[in-house]
Design a protein around this motif. Sequence first.
Motif, PDB file in Angstrom:
ATOM      1  N   SER A 157      34.062  52.202 -14.600  1.00 32.94           N
ATOM      2  CA  SER A 157      32.831  51.463 -14.294  1.00 32.94           C
ATOM      3  C   SER A 157      33.149  50.045 -13.832  1.00 32.94           C
ATOM      4  O   SER A 157      32.512  49.523 -12.903  1.00 32.94           O
ATOM      5  CB  SER A 157      31.926  51.424 -15.528  1.00 32.94           C
ATOM      6  N   ALA A 158      34.152  49.420 -14.461  1.00 33.49           N
ATOM      7  CA  ALA A 158      34.561  48.077 -14.039  1.00 33.49           C
ATOM      8  C   ALA A 158      35.150  48.102 -12.634  1.00 33.49           C
ATOM      9  O   ALA A 158      34.859  47.229 -11.801  1.00 33.49           O
ATOM     10  CB  ALA A 158      35.574  47.509 -15.032  1.00 33.49           C
ATOM     11  N   LEU A 159      35.963  49.108 -12.346  1.00 26.62           N
ATOM     12  CA  LEU A 159      36.548  49.227 -11.008  1.00 26.62           C
ATOM     13  C   LEU A 159      35.475  49.497  -9.955  1.00 26.62           C
ATOM     14  O   LEU A 159      35.563  49.012  -8.823  1.00 26.62           O
ATOM     15  CB  LEU A 159      37.597  50.342 -10.995  1.00 26.62           C
ATOM     16  N   LYS A 160      34.464  50.267 -10.327  1.00 23.79           N
ATOM     17  CA  LYS A 160      33.370  50.519  -9.394  1.00 23.79           C
ATOM     18  C   LYS A 160      32.640  49.224  -9.052  1.00 23.79           C
ATOM     19  O   LYS A 160      32.305  48.966  -7.880  1.00 23.79           O
ATOM     20  CB  LYS A 160      32.399  51.532  -9.995  1.00 23.79           C
ATOM     21  N   LEU A 161      32.396  48.384 -10.058  1.00 20.13           N
ATOM     22  CA  LEU A 161      31.733  47.104  -9.823  1.00 20.13           C
ATOM     23  C   LEU A 161      32.574  46.213  -8.911  1.00 20.13           C
ATOM     24  O   LEU A 161      32.060  45.626  -7.942  1.00 20.13           O
ATOM     25  CB  LEU A 161      31.478  46.410 -11.156  1.00 20.13           C
ATOM     26  N   LEU A 162      33.890  46.141  -9.191  1.00 19.60           N
ATOM     27  CA  LEU A 162      34.772  45.320  -8.363  1.00 19.60           C
ATOM     28  C   LEU A 162      34.848  45.849  -6.936  1.00 19.60           C
ATOM     29  O   LEU A 162      34.886  45.072  -5.973  1.00 19.60           O
ATOM     30  CB  LEU A 162      36.174  45.268  -8.983  1.00 19.60           C
TER      31      LEU A 162
ATOM     32  N   PHE B 299      33.052  45.180  -1.168  1.00 24.51           N
ATOM     33  CA  PHE B 299      32.534  45.997  -0.057  1.00 24.51           C
ATOM     34  C   PHE B 299      33.493  47.147   0.304  1.00 24.51           C
ATOM     35  O   PHE B 299      33.694  47.478   1.471  1.00 24.51           O
ATOM     36  CB  PHE B 299      32.275  45.124   1.173  1.00 24.51           C
ATOM     37  N   GLY B 300      34.090  47.732  -0.729  1.00 23.17           N
ATOM     38  CA  GLY B 300      34.952  48.893  -0.542  1.00 23.17           C
ATOM     39  C   GLY B 300      36.390  48.586  -0.217  1.00 23.17           C
ATOM     40  O   GLY B 300      37.219  49.503  -0.109  1.00 23.17           O
TER      41      GLY B 300
ATOM     42  N   ILE C  77      33.968  55.965  -8.518  1.00 26.86           N
ATOM     43  CA  ILE C  77      34.094  54.699  -7.789  1.00 26.86           C
ATOM     44  C   ILE C  77      33.614  54.856  -6.353  1.00 26.86           C
ATOM     45  O   ILE C  77      32.808  54.074  -5.856  1.00 26.86           O
ATOM     46  CB  ILE C  77      35.552  54.196  -7.817  1.00 26.86           C
ATOM     47  N   SER C  78      34.123  55.898  -5.671  1.00 24.93           N
ATOM     48  CA  SER C  78      33.745  56.124  -4.275  1.00 24.93           C
ATOM     49  C   SER C  78      34.074  57.551  -3.873  1.00 24.93           C
ATOM     50  O   SER C  78      35.068  58.122  -4.329  1.00 24.93           O
ATOM     51  CB  SER C  78      34.500  55.142  -3.367  1.00 24.93           C
TER      52      SER C  78
END
Length: 369
Positions: free
Chosen positions: A250-255, A260-261, A145-146
Motif C-alpha cells: 500500500s505504501a509503494l502504491k501511494l509512492l 505518476f508511475g 500497485i499497477s
Amino acid sequence: MGLTQARDEHLGENLALRDGAVFIADAHYIPHTDGAVLETMIYEQGVEATLESLRSMTMGEHGLGDSLVLESSVLDSRQESSKEARLDSNALDSTQARYLRYVGEHGLLGLLAHLVIDFSAKPPSELPKQVFLMGDVAHLFLPHISTQGHEAFIGLINALAKCAEVFYLEGNHDFGLDSRIMPGVKIYPRCLQPLLCARSLPGREGESVGERECGGEGQRKWIMLAHGDLFISRIYEAYIRSISAPLTLSALKLLNNLSFGVLYRLAQRRVNAKRIRALELDSKEFAGFMQGRMEKYATCVKSGKLDSMVVDSGVILGAQGVREVQGVIEGHFHIGRVGKYTPQGMEQGACGEYFALPSFYCDKRIFVL
C-alpha cells in the motif's frame, strides 16, 4: 474490499488434485516482448475476438496436439532417461512426469490462449480441468500497485478461469494479487504455502467409485504444492515477507501514484534486466538437492503449520491426519526434473516423489499430472 480479503475470498473451497492438472511455473512473462503480436491483437480486438481468430487460424481438429510435444522423463538418484513423442491421451505411469513442450507462437500468452481454446472445446463430462500457475508466471507483476502492460496477461487468465479451475500461487516476482482483477482465480499468497492437497489413487478391483472417493488415507496420495521459495534462509524469509506485506504494498502504491508511475517503471526496468537461467544439476547434485528439499517439507508437516488446511472435497483436515506426504511439486529453481526419495524411517518400498518444475521461460515446458 481490502487486499487481504481479496486474496483470501476463494480459500476454503475444494482442493483435490485431478489427473490432467496443468502446472505452469516461472514463465517470467515480460510485456511487449515475447507475445507482442498477440498482445496487440488483444488490445485492438479484445480477448474473446482474439481467441476466436486464433481458433479459426491455428487450431486443427487435434487441438493442442498441433502446438505441444510430449516429453516424458523418469529420474531417480540412480538413472536418467528422456524421450520426445507426439502428445497422446494415454495416461502415463504415476512414476513418470508428463512434460509438454510448447512449440507454438507468442510465448506464454500463446500457451494460455491455446489452453483456453482446448478446454472450451471439451465436453462438460471432461470438466473441470485444473491449471496451477505456480508463481513467477510474470517477471514483475504487482497488481496492487499497477497492472499497466499486463492487460493481455490478465485477460487470458480470466478467460481460462471461465473454462477451468485456475489456482495462482504467488511467487517472489508476482505477489499482491487481487481477486478484483482476476475474480475467477483462486489466489494463494505465500503465507498460505505450501498447500496440502489430496490426489485420489486408483481403486481396488471391485471397489465402487463411492467407496473410493470416501475411502480412507490408503486411497489418497498427499501432495504439497508451493512456488518453491520456502525454507531458503531466515534472511530471505524476512526480506520476502517485508516486501510482500499488505502495508508495504500500500505504501509503494501511494509512492508510485505520487511519482505518476515512474517508480514502478524503474522497478520493471531493473527486474527485466536480470538474467534468468536454469539450474543445471547432475544426478548426484540433484539427489542431494532433492533430499534437502524433501526433508524441509517433512519438517513443515511435523511442525503443525498445515493444520486446518483444506485438502480434499472441501473437508478441513489437519496435518495430524496424514502419516506422511508422498509428493512435493514446486517451482522457483528452474530445474525440470523428477526424483524419488525414501527418507529414513519409512517402510521398505515407500517413497516420496519430488517434482522440480521446469521454467517455462527457459525451455517452454509445462507439467501435466
